[in-house]
Design an enzyme around this catalytic site. Structure first.
Site, PDB file in Angstrom:
ATOM      1  N   GLU A  35      -3.538   3.158  -7.166  1.00 11.34           N
ATOM      2  CA  GLU A  35      -3.991   4.333  -6.409  1.00 11.34           C
ATOM      3  C   GLU A  35      -2.950   5.452  -6.525  1.00 11.34           C
ATOM      4  O   GLU A  35      -1.852   5.324  -5.974  1.00 11.34           O
ATOM      5  CB  GLU A  35      -4.118   3.993  -4.917  1.00 11.34           C
ATOM      6  CG  GLU A  35      -5.071   2.881  -4.598  1.00 11.34           C
ATOM      7  CD  GLU A  35      -5.408   2.838  -3.104  1.00 11.34           C
ATOM      8  OE1 GLU A  35      -6.592   2.909  -2.808  1.00 11.34           O
ATOM      9  OE2 GLU A  35      -4.492   2.766  -2.275  1.00 11.34           O
ATOM     10  N   HIS A  86       0.858  -1.188   0.000  1.00 13.08           N
ATOM     11  CA  HIS A  86       0.000   0.000   0.000  1.00 13.08           C
ATOM     12  C   HIS A  86       0.895   1.239   0.000  1.00 13.08           C
ATOM     13  O   HIS A  86       2.002   1.219   0.545  1.00 13.08           O
ATOM     14  CB  HIS A  86      -0.934  -0.005   1.229  1.00 13.08           C
ATOM     15  CG  HIS A  86      -2.000   1.048   1.139  1.00 13.08           C
ATOM     16  ND1 HIS A  86      -1.759   2.364   1.492  1.00 13.08           N
ATOM     17  CD2 HIS A  86      -3.276   1.000   0.709  1.00 13.08           C
ATOM     18  CE1 HIS A  86      -2.866   3.070   1.279  1.00 13.08           C
ATOM     19  NE2 HIS A  86      -3.804   2.261   0.801  1.00 13.08           N
TER      20      HIS A  86
HETATM   21  O1  G3P Z   1      -6.549   1.756   0.389  1.00 15.95           O
HETATM   22  C1  G3P Z   1      -7.495   2.662  -0.032  1.00 15.95           C
HETATM   23  C2  G3P Z   1      -7.013   4.019   0.037  1.00 15.95           C
HETATM   24  O2  G3P Z   1      -5.669   4.253   0.027  1.00 15.95           O
HETATM   25  C3  G3P Z   1      -7.858   5.064  -0.548  1.00 15.95           C
HETATM   26  O3  G3P Z   1      -8.063   5.935   0.500  1.00 15.95           O
HETATM   27  O4  G3P Z   1      -9.281   7.553   1.783  1.00 15.95           O
HETATM   28  O5  G3P Z   1      -8.740   8.008  -0.594  1.00 15.95           O
HETATM   29  O6  G3P Z   1     -10.469   6.304  -0.025  1.00 15.95           O
HETATM   30  P1  G3P Z   1      -9.207   7.026   0.407  1.00 15.95           P
END
Ligand code: G3P
Length: 221
Positions: free
Chosen positions: A143, A95
């Protein structure tokens, strides 16, 4: 027409409302919404919460991280054997908030897969995702780190990242693709799926919500 339900992974991270006794409370809410809406909701929880959470819910519970080491002299490490024994059925790896070198990612996928744990490996870019795709995890979650925890979603701000990840991860390597960062609305999820993602990884919109049940239902129905 999709014949596989999108995968919704809620990462509990280490927010006050999603750790300790609150992890159990939030997990029960996620399970309730999964049952009521028929969605494939999975949760990733902090290592100390895996056992108490797995004890009370039947939706899949994943570890937020595992290390690649074998049992032995590895003080402070989180072993795949340990999370499995605690009730986890999968693990996040690499992550953005817990990055790992490529070699460790590869070894962690191998170790977790041997124990039949589902592996969800995060990547910050489509190019990093493609490198990881050659290691054959079950899922890759792309992400963009700058959007994590913010109010603008990857679907709105960086649709190109999703499109490119679909090409490099799904089409080229046949690995299921999740996307995440800044997801706040049903529209964000719908757009990610329309662009070809198989599901989403979400966190703060639920972990920090005053009404997590209502918020989750609004996101999914
Ligand atoms: O692992 C999911 C994450 O990193 C996304 O976070 O708070 O942007 O939904 P968020």
């Amino acid at each position: 027409m999709r014949n596989i339900k999108p995968v919704i992974i809620i990462n509990f991270k280490t927010y006050p409302n999603s750790t300790g006794p609150n992890a159990v409370r939030l997990a029960k809410i996620c399970e309730k919404v999964a049952f009521e809406t028929g969605n494939d909701i999975r949760i990733a929880v902090s290592a100390p919460d895996i056992y108490p959470v797995s004890w009370v819910v039947s939706i899949p519970v994943y570890a937020e991280h595992t290390d690649p080491y074998p049992p032995g002299r590895h003080t402070g490490s989180v072993l795949p054997e340990a999370v499995k024994a605690a009730g986890a059925t999968g693990t996040l790896l690499n992550h953005s908030e817990h990055r790992m070198p490529m070699k460790k990612i590869e070894e962690s996928i191998r170790r977790a897969s041997k124990l039949s744990l589902v592996t969800v490996v995060c990547a910050e870019t489509p190019e990093e995702a493609e490198k990881i795709a050659t290691m054959k995890p079950d899922f890759i979650a792309v992400e963009p780190p700058e959007l994590i925890g913010g109010d603008v979603s990857v679907s709105t701000a960086e649709p190109e990242i999703i499109i490119r990840s679909v090409k490099l991860v799904k089409e080229k390597h046949g690995i299921r693709l999740l996307v995440g960062a800044g997801i706040r609305t049903k529209k964000d999820i719908t757009k990610a799926l329309e662009l070809g993602a198989d599901g989403v990884l979400i966190a703060s919109v639920i972990d920090k919500a005053k009404d997590p049940e209502g918020t989750l239902k609004n996101l999914l129905t």
